[in-house]
Design an enzyme around this catalytic site. Structure first.
Site, PDB file in Angstrom:
ATOM      1  N   GLY A   1     -13.531  -1.187   6.848  1.00  0.00           N
ATOM      2  CA  GLY A   1     -14.288  -0.968   5.619  1.00  0.00           C
ATOM      3  C   GLY A   1     -13.748  -1.720   4.420  1.00  0.00           C
ATOM      4  O   GLY A   1     -14.074  -1.398   3.271  1.00  0.00           O
TER       5      GLY A   1
ATOM      6  N   HIS B   1      -4.645  -3.996  -0.684  1.00  0.00           N
ATOM      7  CA  HIS B   1      -4.553  -2.934  -1.692  1.00  0.00           C
ATOM      8  C   HIS B   1      -4.408  -1.587  -1.002  1.00  0.00           C
ATOM      9  O   HIS B   1      -5.007  -1.352   0.056  1.00  0.00           O
ATOM     10  CB  HIS B   1      -5.770  -2.925  -2.622  1.00  0.00           C
ATOM     11  CG  HIS B   1      -7.098  -2.954  -1.916  1.00  0.00           C
ATOM     12  ND1 HIS B   1      -7.630  -4.105  -1.373  1.00  0.00           N
ATOM     13  CD2 HIS B   1      -8.005  -1.972  -1.672  1.00  0.00           C
ATOM     14  CE1 HIS B   1      -8.805  -3.832  -0.824  1.00  0.00           C
ATOM     15  NE2 HIS B   1      -9.059  -2.535  -0.985  1.00  0.00           N
TER      16      HIS B   1
HETATM   17  P1  AMP Z   1     -11.946  -1.702  -0.086  1.00  0.00           P
HETATM   18  O1  AMP Z   1     -13.338  -1.316   0.253  1.00  0.00           O
HETATM   19  O2  AMP Z   1     -10.870  -0.917   0.604  1.00  0.00           O
HETATM   20  O3  AMP Z   1     -11.739  -3.201   0.046  1.00  0.00           O
HETATM   21  O4  AMP Z   1     -11.747  -1.319  -1.613  1.00  0.00           O
HETATM   22  C1  AMP Z   1     -12.067  -2.188  -2.672  1.00  0.00           C
HETATM   23  C2  AMP Z   1     -12.067  -1.344  -3.916  1.00  0.00           C
HETATM   24  O5  AMP Z   1     -11.963  -2.216  -5.030  1.00  0.00           O
HETATM   25  C3  AMP Z   1     -13.336  -0.506  -4.114  1.00  0.00           C
HETATM   26  O6  AMP Z   1     -12.970   0.872  -4.206  1.00  0.00           O
HETATM   27  C4  AMP Z   1     -13.903  -1.041  -5.424  1.00  0.00           C
HETATM   28  O7  AMP Z   1     -14.487  -0.030  -6.217  1.00  0.00           O
HETATM   29  C5  AMP Z   1     -12.691  -1.658  -6.084  1.00  0.00           C
HETATM   30  N1  AMP Z   1     -12.937  -2.730  -7.025  1.00  0.00           N
HETATM   31  C6  AMP Z   1     -13.643  -3.870  -6.787  1.00  0.00           C
HETATM   32  N2  AMP Z   1     -13.621  -4.650  -7.872  1.00  0.00           N
HETATM   33  C7  AMP Z   1     -12.883  -4.013  -8.808  1.00  0.00           C
HETATM   34  C8  AMP Z   1     -12.487  -4.312 -10.152  1.00  0.00           C
HETATM   35  N3  AMP Z   1     -12.857  -5.443 -10.747  1.00  0.00           N
HETATM   36  N4  AMP Z   1     -11.733  -3.413 -10.824  1.00  0.00           N
HETATM   37  C9  AMP Z   1     -11.364  -2.253 -10.219  1.00  0.00           C
HETATM   38  N5  AMP Z   1     -11.691  -1.925  -8.957  1.00  0.00           N
HETATM   39  C10 AMP Z   1     -12.439  -2.786  -8.264  1.00  0.00           C
END
Ligand code: AMP
Ligand code: ZN
Length: 112
Positions: free
Chosen positions: A91, A98
């Site tokens: 996912g 991160h």
């Molecule tokens: P994943 O699906 O594990 O790759 O999580 C990516 C996360 O990054 C999601 O929860 C998004 O809401 C978050 N996200 C994407 N772009 C940003 C941004 N510019 N600032 C803060 N969070 C972000």
């Protein structure tokens, strides 16, 4: 490289920072899935946990140590969840490693 989390780490695009040091940056997720939803990233671009090398072990430990310290700071004494989504089946949507720190509500298991 066109990586949104590299741009957050460098300050090129804004985020609500909660912590930073030479190795990692922590900032609020822009689409929070819990009352507390923080992302902890390495400053250096690593696309996913699958791309982490053995030489990154100390950095990975520091990322989780940062999660634990943030959880204490944010007073998540009742518990929290820390998650790394990896690759399409995991996912993962942003291709920069991160850890999600989620807290402030009860979590369910198994995840979807
Ligand atoms: P994943 O699906 O594990 O790759 O999580 C990516 C996360 O990054 C999601 O929860 C998004 O809401 C978050 N996200 C994407 N772009 C940003 C941004 N510019 N600032 C803060 N969070 C972000
Ligand atoms: Zn990156």
């Amino acid at each position: 490289m066109d990586c949104i989390f590299c741009k957050i780490a460098s300050g090129a695009i804004p985020a609500t920072l909660l912590f930073e040091d030479e190795e990692v940056v922590a900032f609020a997720d822009r689409n929070p899935q819990a009352p507390v939803h923080v992302l902890v990233i390495p400053r250096r671009h690593i696309a996913s946990l699958a791309q982490a090398a053995k030489t990154d072990d100390a950095l990975l430990g520091h990322m989780f140590g940062t999660v634990a310290e943030l959880a204490r700071t944010l007073q998540l004494a009742n518990g929290y969840r820390s998650v790394i989504n990896t690759g399409p089946d995991g996912g993962q949507t942003v291709e920069h490693l991160h850890v999600h720190l989620l807290g402030g509500r009860g979590m369910t298991w198994p995840p979807g």
